[in-house]
Design a protein around this motif. Sequence first.
Motif, mmCIF file in Angstrom:
data_model
loop_
_atom_site.group_PDB
_atom_site.id
_atom_site.type_symbol
_atom_site.label_atom_id
_atom_site.label_comp_id
_atom_site.label_asym_id
_atom_site.label_seq_id
_atom_site.Cartn_x
_atom_site.Cartn_y
_atom_site.Cartn_z
ATOM 1 N N GLU A 165 2.930 2.154 3.036
ATOM 2 C CA GLU A 165 4.002 1.158 3.188
ATOM 3 C C GLU A 165 5.140 1.464 2.215
ATOM 4 O O GLU A 165 6.308 1.364 2.575
ATOM 5 N N ASN A 191 3.093 5.319 -8.161
ATOM 6 C CA ASN A 191 3.117 5.286 -6.693
ATOM 7 C C ASN A 191 4.480 5.700 -6.135
ATOM 8 O O ASN A 191 4.560 6.343 -5.090
ATOM 9 N N LYS A 196 0.834 -1.205 0.000
ATOM 10 C CA LYS A 196 0.000 0.000 0.000
ATOM 11 C C LYS A 196 0.869 1.256 0.000
ATOM 12 O O LYS A 196 2.037 1.216 0.386
ATOM 13 N N ARG A 197 0.239 2.374 -0.378
ATOM 14 C CA ARG A 197 0.994 3.625 -0.525
ATOM 15 C C ARG A 197 1.788 4.021 0.722
ATOM 16 O O ARG A 197 2.975 4.348 0.620
ATOM 17 N N GLY A 220 6.939 -0.808 -6.061
ATOM 18 C CA GLY A 220 5.640 -0.322 -6.525
ATOM 19 C C GLY A 220 5.720 0.152 -7.956
ATOM 20 O O GLY A 220 6.794 0.175 -8.557
#
Length: 202
Positions: free
Chosen positions: A5, A36, A2-3, A32
């Motif tokens: 993270e 991102n 996730k962003r 990513g």
Amino acid sequence: MKRPEIENKIAAIIRKLPEGSILFVEDFLDYGNRENIKKALLRLKEKGIIIRIAFGIYLYPKIDNELGILYPSVEEIAQAIARRDKARIIPTGVQALNKLGLSTQVPLKAVFLTDGAARVVKIGKRTITFKKASPKNLLVKGEISGLVIQALKSIGKNKIENDLLTKVKSILKKETKENIIHDAKLAPAWINKILMETVREK
């Protein structure tokens, strides 16, 4: 991942790097997608962890108590871009003269020959221009002899004065004979003559 993270992971990696490291989106693509990573770097910039020095180029700053942020030289930035692009580069013109110690002028417009993509990178008031060159121009073996060829080209055949020629030959003594002989074959005839004179004088 996730962003938040991604951002935390990148921040942790950056903090382990030497201060003064130049960073690119491409350095973090294992964590990513490009979009991102761009957003994560932008947030880290907003938090003051990194500085953006050009479009897509960031700096993990080294800070001196008196001088403040120590920015990398144009040469260091150009070399970092070349490493990212897996390209070869050679300084030309004033940049080559400056690197050889033949000029104290620090060019605002630095030009490098490259076998990578042609582009212009703006760093504040300075620009780095990468000019697509024929492979022959990038086959030089010696760093010094390669710089000398570019420096002499920028001065011109009819503008070389004796004192400058003496300095050039003195600088070339730090290069190996093998490299000079190899690189002389890639140079214009008048520069070939200067390089080969240096070999005979060694």
